[in-house]
Design a protein around this motif. Structure first.
Motif, PDB file in Angstrom:
ATOM      1  N   GLY A 134       0.811  -1.212   0.000  1.00  0.00           N
ATOM      2  CA  GLY A 134       0.000   0.000   0.000  1.00  0.00           C
ATOM      3  C   GLY A 134       0.843   1.261   0.000  1.00  0.00           C
ATOM      4  N   HIS A 135       1.921   1.261   0.784  1.00  0.00           N
ATOM      5  CA  HIS A 135       2.808   2.429   0.815  1.00  0.00           C
ATOM      6  C   HIS A 135       3.493   2.634  -0.532  1.00  0.00           C
ATOM      7  CE1 HIS A 135       2.338   3.455   4.998  1.00  0.00           C
ATOM      8  NE2 HIS A 135       2.630   2.229   5.379  1.00  0.00           N
ATOM      9  N   VAL A 136       3.933   1.547  -1.149  1.00  0.00           N
ATOM     10  CA  VAL A 136       4.585   1.663  -2.459  1.00  0.00           C
ATOM     11  C   VAL A 136       3.592   2.132  -3.515  1.00  0.00           C
ATOM     12  CG1 VAL A 136       5.673   0.337  -4.316  1.00  0.00           C
ATOM     13  CG2 VAL A 136       6.408   0.015  -1.945  1.00  0.00           C
ATOM     14  N   MET A 137       2.371   1.644  -3.459  1.00  0.00           N
ATOM     15  CA  MET A 137       1.346   2.113  -4.395  1.00  0.00           C
ATOM     16  C   MET A 137       1.154   3.623  -4.263  1.00  0.00           C
ATOM     17  SD  MET A 137      -1.391  -1.027  -3.976  1.00  0.00           S
ATOM     18  CE  MET A 137      -2.739  -0.163  -4.801  1.00  0.00           C
ATOM     19  N   MET A 138       1.139   4.124  -3.034  1.00  0.00           N
ATOM     20  CA  MET A 138       0.989   5.564  -2.819  1.00  0.00           C
ATOM     21  C   MET A 138       2.166   6.334  -3.423  1.00  0.00           C
ATOM     22  SD  MET A 138      -0.535   5.484   1.088  1.00  0.00           S
ATOM     23  CE  MET A 138      -0.587   7.264   1.259  1.00  0.00           C
ATOM     24  N   GLN A 139       3.369   5.770  -3.310  1.00  0.00           N
ATOM     25  CA  GLN A 139       4.540   6.413  -3.919  1.00  0.00           C
ATOM     26  C   GLN A 139       4.396   6.525  -5.429  1.00  0.00           C
ATOM     27  OE1 GLN A 139       7.893   4.015  -2.789  1.00  0.00           O
ATOM     28  NE2 GLN A 139       7.759   4.527  -0.607  1.00  0.00           N
ATOM     29  N   LEU A 140       3.665   5.570  -6.019  1.00  0.00           N
ATOM     30  CA  LEU A 140       3.541   5.497  -7.470  1.00  0.00           C
ATOM     31  C   LEU A 140       2.241   6.119  -7.987  1.00  0.00           C
ATOM     32  CD1 LEU A 140       4.923   1.871  -7.905  1.00  0.00           C
ATOM     33  CD2 LEU A 140       6.113   4.010  -8.417  1.00  0.00           C
ATOM     34  N   GLY A 141       1.525   6.831  -7.119  1.00  0.00           N
ATOM     35  CA  GLY A 141       0.349   7.581  -7.566  1.00  0.00           C
ATOM     36  C   GLY A 141      -0.980   6.891  -7.395  1.00  0.00           C
ATOM     37  N   TRP A 142      -1.024   5.856  -6.555  1.00  0.00           N
ATOM     38  CA  TRP A 142      -2.262   5.120  -6.330  1.00  0.00           C
ATOM     39  C   TRP A 142      -2.633   5.138  -4.850  1.00  0.00           C
ATOM     40  CZ3 TRP A 142      -4.849   2.691 -10.430  1.00  0.00           C
ATOM     41  CH2 TRP A 142      -4.154   2.703 -11.649  1.00  0.00           C
ATOM     42  N   THR A 143      -3.932   5.175  -4.545  1.00  0.00           N
ATOM     43  CA  THR A 143      -4.407   5.129  -3.173  1.00  0.00           C
ATOM     44  C   THR A 143      -5.024   3.763  -2.897  1.00  0.00           C
ATOM     45  OG1 THR A 143      -4.868   7.497  -3.103  1.00  0.00           O
ATOM     46  CG2 THR A 143      -6.019   6.112  -1.502  1.00  0.00           C
ATOM     47  N   PRO A 144      -4.464   2.985  -1.946  1.00  0.00           N
ATOM     48  CA  PRO A 144      -5.071   1.689  -1.624  1.00  0.00           C
ATOM     49  C   PRO A 144      -6.442   1.886  -0.981  1.00  0.00           C
ATOM     50  CG  PRO A 144      -3.293   2.207  -0.096  1.00  0.00           C
ATOM     51  CD  PRO A 144      -3.255   3.257  -1.161  1.00  0.00           C
ATOM     52  N   THR A 145      -7.408   1.088  -1.401  1.00  0.00           N
ATOM     53  CA  THR A 145      -8.777   1.225  -0.895  1.00  0.00           C
ATOM     54  C   THR A 145      -9.263  -0.011  -0.146  1.00  0.00           C
ATOM     55  OG1 THR A 145      -9.624   0.472  -3.040  1.00  0.00           O
ATOM     56  CG2 THR A 145      -9.445   2.858  -2.683  1.00  0.00           C
ATOM     57  N   LYS A 146      -8.741  -1.180  -0.488  1.00  0.00           N
ATOM     58  CA  LYS A 146      -9.124  -2.403   0.213  1.00  0.00           C
ATOM     59  C   LYS A 146      -8.060  -3.456  -0.023  1.00  0.00           C
ATOM     60  CE  LYS A 146     -12.148  -3.727  -3.646  1.00  0.00           C
ATOM     61  NZ  LYS A 146     -13.540  -4.067  -4.056  1.00  0.00           N
ATOM     62  N   ALA A 147      -8.083  -4.498   0.830  1.00  0.00           N
ATOM     63  CA  ALA A 147      -7.057  -5.534   0.711  1.00  0.00           C
ATOM     64  C   ALA A 147      -7.577  -6.851   1.252  1.00  0.00           C
ATOM     65  CB  ALA A 147      -5.794  -5.114   1.454  1.00  0.00           C
ATOM     66  N   HIS A 148      -6.934  -7.908   0.812  1.00  0.00           N
ATOM     67  CA  HIS A 148      -7.279  -9.268   1.214  1.00  0.00           C
ATOM     68  C   HIS A 148      -5.958  -9.970   1.481  1.00  0.00           C
ATOM     69  CE1 HIS A 148      -9.798 -12.902   1.287  1.00  0.00           C
ATOM     70  NE2 HIS A 148      -8.894 -13.496   0.530  1.00  0.00           N
ATOM     71  N   HIS A 149      -5.745 -10.431   2.728  1.00  0.00           N
ATOM     72  CA  HIS A 149      -4.425 -10.933   3.125  1.00  0.00           C
ATOM     73  C   HIS A 149      -4.422 -12.426   3.433  1.00  0.00           C
ATOM     74  CE1 HIS A 149      -3.528  -6.672   3.403  1.00  0.00           C
ATOM     75  NE2 HIS A 149      -4.445  -6.525   4.335  1.00  0.00           N
ATOM     76  N   TRP A 150      -5.290 -13.188   2.776  1.00  0.00           N
ATOM     77  CA  TRP A 150      -5.345 -14.628   3.018  1.00  0.00           C
ATOM     78  C   TRP A 150      -4.194 -15.340   2.304  1.00  0.00           C
ATOM     79  CZ3 TRP A 150     -10.008 -17.716   4.555  1.00  0.00           C
ATOM     80  CH2 TRP A 150     -10.901 -16.941   5.311  1.00  0.00           C
ATOM     81  N   PRO A 151      -3.709 -16.447   2.872  1.00  0.00           N
ATOM     82  CA  PRO A 151      -2.654 -17.223   2.206  1.00  0.00           C
ATOM     83  C   PRO A 151      -3.073 -17.634   0.796  1.00  0.00           C
ATOM     84  CG  PRO A 151      -2.933 -17.957   4.471  1.00  0.00           C
ATOM     85  CD  PRO A 151      -4.056 -16.987   4.207  1.00  0.00           C
ATOM     86  N   THR A 152      -2.168 -17.449  -0.136  1.00  0.00           N
ATOM     87  CA  THR A 152      -2.308 -17.746  -1.578  1.00  0.00           C
ATOM     88  C   THR A 152      -3.320 -16.840  -2.277  1.00  0.00           C
ATOM     89  OG1 THR A 152      -4.068 -19.447  -1.526  1.00  0.00           O
ATOM     90  CG2 THR A 152      -1.798 -20.186  -1.108  1.00  0.00           C
ATOM     91  N   GLU A 153      -3.939 -15.891  -1.562  1.00  0.00           N
ATOM     92  CA  GLU A 153      -4.961 -15.032  -2.166  1.00  0.00           C
ATOM     93  C   GLU A 153      -4.674 -13.543  -1.948  1.00  0.00           C
ATOM     94  OE1 GLU A 153      -8.748 -16.101  -0.558  1.00  0.00           O
ATOM     95  OE2 GLU A 153      -8.535 -18.233  -1.044  1.00  0.00           O
ATOM     96  N   GLY A 154      -3.444 -13.203  -1.565  1.00  0.00           N
ATOM     97  CA  GLY A 154      -3.136 -11.827  -1.202  1.00  0.00           C
ATOM     98  C   GLY A 154      -3.335 -10.849  -2.352  1.00  0.00           C
TER      99      GLY A 154
END
Length: 210
Positions: free
Chosen positions: A103-123
């Protein structure tokens, strides 16, 4: 309401009290505790598993502002030692912390993270463009993420207006109720599997390795 001990990242075990134990139709038992070190399913990550004494905790969920522990056997009301299984907890923490780094890297590249899914094999981390950005390079995201991991930034928790926030070193804090590594080196390495942009939204799929 169950006291949520995991929010302050304590030890993976705690002496607590069983308040009630209800037999369900499927043979499991629904257990309410005075306090819990178990993270329930939600916030983009799976629930912890483990034990209440010798009784196995199969799943933990948020229900009506309370936390319900589903077990494979009955357990009597009263004091008991609650123990979180360290192996899945650590994997979930690595994946969740990796999602924050992405998410932090996305912000550096001009994107705002809005949601995430952190399950194994499904990140995956999903975001929207702050400007006219047409694509993201998976290799560049991965390089930047692992450069941050190499800094081994420490996790810092804060509470503002009842909202728990998670930060790593100099990086901005994100509101979050999940579990995390103590410092970024514990993630291992982030592998970016894809970064696909469609209609102004990007979906970054990822995994972690040792």
């Amino acid at each position: 309401m169950t006291e949520r001990l995991y929010l302050t990242q304590p030890a993976l075990s705690a002496d607590i009290d069983v308040l009630s134990c209800t037999l369900l139709e499927d043979g499991r038992h629904a257990v309410r505790l005075s306090a819990t070190p178990f993270h329930p399913q939600g916030g983009g990550q799976p629930s912890d598993v483990g034990w209440l004494g010798a009784v196995e905790v199969l799943r933990v969920s948020n229900e009506n502002d309370d936390i319900i522990h589903y077990t494979n056997a009955a357990i009597a009301p009263g004091p008991v030692l609650a123990r979180v299984d360290q192996v899945p907890r650590q994997l979930h923490a690595r994946l969740h912390s990796a999602g924050h780094v992405i998410g932090h890297v996305m912000m550096q590249l001009g994107w705002t993270p809005t949601k995430a899914h952190h399950w194994p094999t499904e990140g995956r981390v999903v975001g929207i463009a702050n400007e006219a950005v047409s694509a993201l390079d998976s290799g560049e995201i991965e390089r930047r993420c692992n450069a941050l991991i190499a800094e081994d930034l420490a996790c810092a928790l804060s509470f503002e207006g009842g909202v728990r926030k998670v930060a790593f070193g100099h990086l901005p804090a994100f509101p979050c109720g999940g579990t995390h590594v103590e410092s970024l080196a514990q993630i291992g390495r982030i592998e970016i599997q894809s970064a696909r942009v469609k209609k102004g939204e990007v979906s970054v799929r990822y995994d972690v390795t040792a």
